[in-house]
Write a protein that holds these residues in place. Structure first.
Motif, PDB file in Angstrom:
ATOM      1  N   ARG A 302      -8.499   1.013  -3.264  1.00 28.65           N
ATOM      2  CA  ARG A 302      -7.606   1.959  -2.605  1.00 28.65           C
ATOM      3  C   ARG A 302      -8.037   3.383  -2.922  1.00 28.65           C
ATOM      4  NH1 ARG A 302      -0.971   2.591  -2.736  1.00 28.65           N
ATOM      5  NH2 ARG A 302      -0.956   4.421  -1.365  1.00 28.65           N
ATOM      6  N   ASP A 375       2.599   3.241   1.804  1.00 25.19           N
ATOM      7  CA  ASP A 375       3.099   2.594   0.588  1.00 25.19           C
ATOM      8  C   ASP A 375       4.586   2.799   0.369  1.00 25.19           C
ATOM      9  OD1 ASP A 375       3.234   5.248  -0.066  1.00 25.19           O
ATOM     10  OD2 ASP A 375       1.915   5.118  -1.819  1.00 25.19           O
ATOM     11  N   ASP A 381      -1.921   3.641   2.760  1.00 21.25           N
ATOM     12  CA  ASP A 381      -2.551   2.560   2.006  1.00 21.25           C
ATOM     13  C   ASP A 381      -3.906   2.343   2.659  1.00 21.25           C
ATOM     14  OD1 ASP A 381      -3.328   0.353   0.606  1.00 21.25           O
ATOM     15  OD2 ASP A 381      -1.709  -0.951   1.299  1.00 21.25           O
TER      16      ASP A 381
END
Length: 443
Positions: A302, A375, A381
């Motif tokens: 991420r 998120d 995300d």
């Protein structure tokens, strides 16, 4: 995340132009657009075997000596048969659907039959044909053999690549056949792994230039495996982040930097043999079934996009060790100029991931960008789904990732998912099937 990881795709569904001969993993593609209807039927526990393709178009087998790469036109088919599985050194497609599965059956015969059924389905899917009797026209009292969302679509260079996770070898009395190179990855600095996005007994990597073709393939394999396997986690990807095609334009990752500049090309036979394909000398531990295969590390990384977007251009370039416009290494003029590592900051990503910093460790990367909504706090995300193939995980990914513990890029990324798989060799012919050398004593 390694030196030069990501490439940005031109557009959804646009095929990558293959310019060079000598591709070692695949042969010429199918001309034209074969139908996804089929005359094959599903019978009892297994798939009725056959090769009757609507329109008569079939993908030809690949060989190590075939000088022709896969057809580069949009919609072409990549041959399924070959010494190595397609989807590794194959020119990287635009879209990805990756799925990890857990095995639910403890019956070895049932699982072997599933691998055979999956292999036959993969042959047909990669050739642009429907599974079984297709999405319509069969008995109205039963669900159709094919889910139907790819009707009318071309093969789109679909490749399907299977792998076996460490946990599979705890089943079916396979413990003594687990390769020593298939290790459980150690915990690395900064890992924040989600168990629901990690591990798996099996994986299937579906790459295509049309996202619907890739999703259709995974969906139908999961349907065939109902009751025997279940999807543990999956990942959609767009915007290929590394190229295996020499001299192709280098796309950009979600941080805006060119990546994949120094990746292994599918035409580099010597480098593939040295760094990617498992050789006979690697199988003294009883894992001869892996000869011609490879090992895959998959990491969901991420990116802290919002923090990165507020970082100065100078700091961004210092973090990577390349300029953002041309992609040239620090102190150099062109993207493909040899990096001068000492000119970079000690914690620059390129410097720490470079083979010269890691005793020559080299990976073949074919990762993808992803965005999976937000998120819940207003942050994307998003990041990199990192896929790296190598001859030995202990000599490839592990030393590189340990070196990256000091990477200044770590301020902006976090590894949140992880898995490792043994990728068996390719399916040689119509009588072969995924995993035959592992599960068949006669092999």
């Amino acid at each position: 995340m390694t030196d030069t990881p990501s490439e940005r795709s031109e557009r959804t569904g646009q095929a990558e132009q293959t310019e060079h001969a000598g591709q070692t993993e695949q042969g010429a593609g199918v001309a034209g657009a074969p139908s996804r209807r089929s005359v094959l039927g599903w019978g009892g526990a297994g798939l009725a075997l056959g090769a009757a393709a609507a329109g008569g178009a079939v993908a030809v087998a690949r060989s190590d000596d075939d000088p022709q790469p896969a057809a580069a036109g949009a919609g072409a088919a990549v041959a399924f048969h070959g010494a190595h599985q397609a989807g590794i050194a194959t020119p990287v497609q635009d879209r990805l659907h990756f799925a990890a599965f857990d095995v639910r059956t403890d019956d070895r015969a049932v699982f072997v039959q599933l691998l055979k059924d999956w292999t036959e389905a993969a042959r047909r899917l990669t050739a642009g044909q429907a599974v079984g009797e297709g999405a319509y026209g069969g008995p109205v009292e039963a669900p159709p053999d094919d889910t139907g969302e790819a009707l009318g679509l071309k093969p789109s260079r679909l490749t399907l690549t299977i792998g076996f996770g460490p946990s599979l070898f705890e089943k079916f009395d396979l413990a003594d056949r687990r390769p020593e190179a298939l290790i459980d990855l150690p915990k690395f600095a900064g890992d924040n792994l989600d168990r629901d996005r990690s591990g798996g007994d099996l994986c299937v990597q579906a790459c295509a230039d049309d996202p619907q073709v890739a999703v259709h393939a995974i969906r139908n394999l999961a349907r065939i495996g109902f009751g025997k396997v279940v999807i543990r986690w999956s990942q959609l990807g767009f915007g290929k982040t590394s190229s295996t095609t020499p001299d192709a334009q280098t796309p950009r990752n979600l941080m805006g930097f060119k990546d994949g500049t120094r990746n292994i090309a599918g035409t580099e036979t010597d480098r593939l043999k040295k760094f990617v394909w498992v050789g006979e000398s690697d199988t003294d531990d009883g894992s001869a079934w892996m000869t011609g295969g490879s090992y895959l590390v998959a990491r969901r990384i991420r990116m802290n996009i919002e923090t990165w977007d507020r970082t100065s251009l100078q700091e961004q370039e210092d973090v990577f060790g390349r300029d953002k416009g041309e992609g040239a290494p620090v102190g150099r003029a062109k993207e493909r100029d040899e990096p001068f590592l000492k000119a970079m900051k000690p914690d620059a990503h390129v410097r720490l991931a470079h083979p010269d910093t890691n005793a020559g460790a080299t990976l073949l990367r074919r990762g993808y960008s992803f965005t999976d909504g937000t998120d819940g706090l207003g942050r994307l995300d998003a990041g990199l789904f990192f896929l790296a193939y190598q001859r030995d995980v202990r000599k490839g990914f592990v030393p590189v990732q340990r070196s990256l513990a000091a990477d200044s890029l770590n301020e902006y990324i976090q590894h949140v998912g992880s898995a490792v798989f043994a990728i068996p060799p390719g399916v040689r012919d119509a009588d072969d099937w995924w995993g035959r050398a592992l599960f068949s004593e006669e092999a």
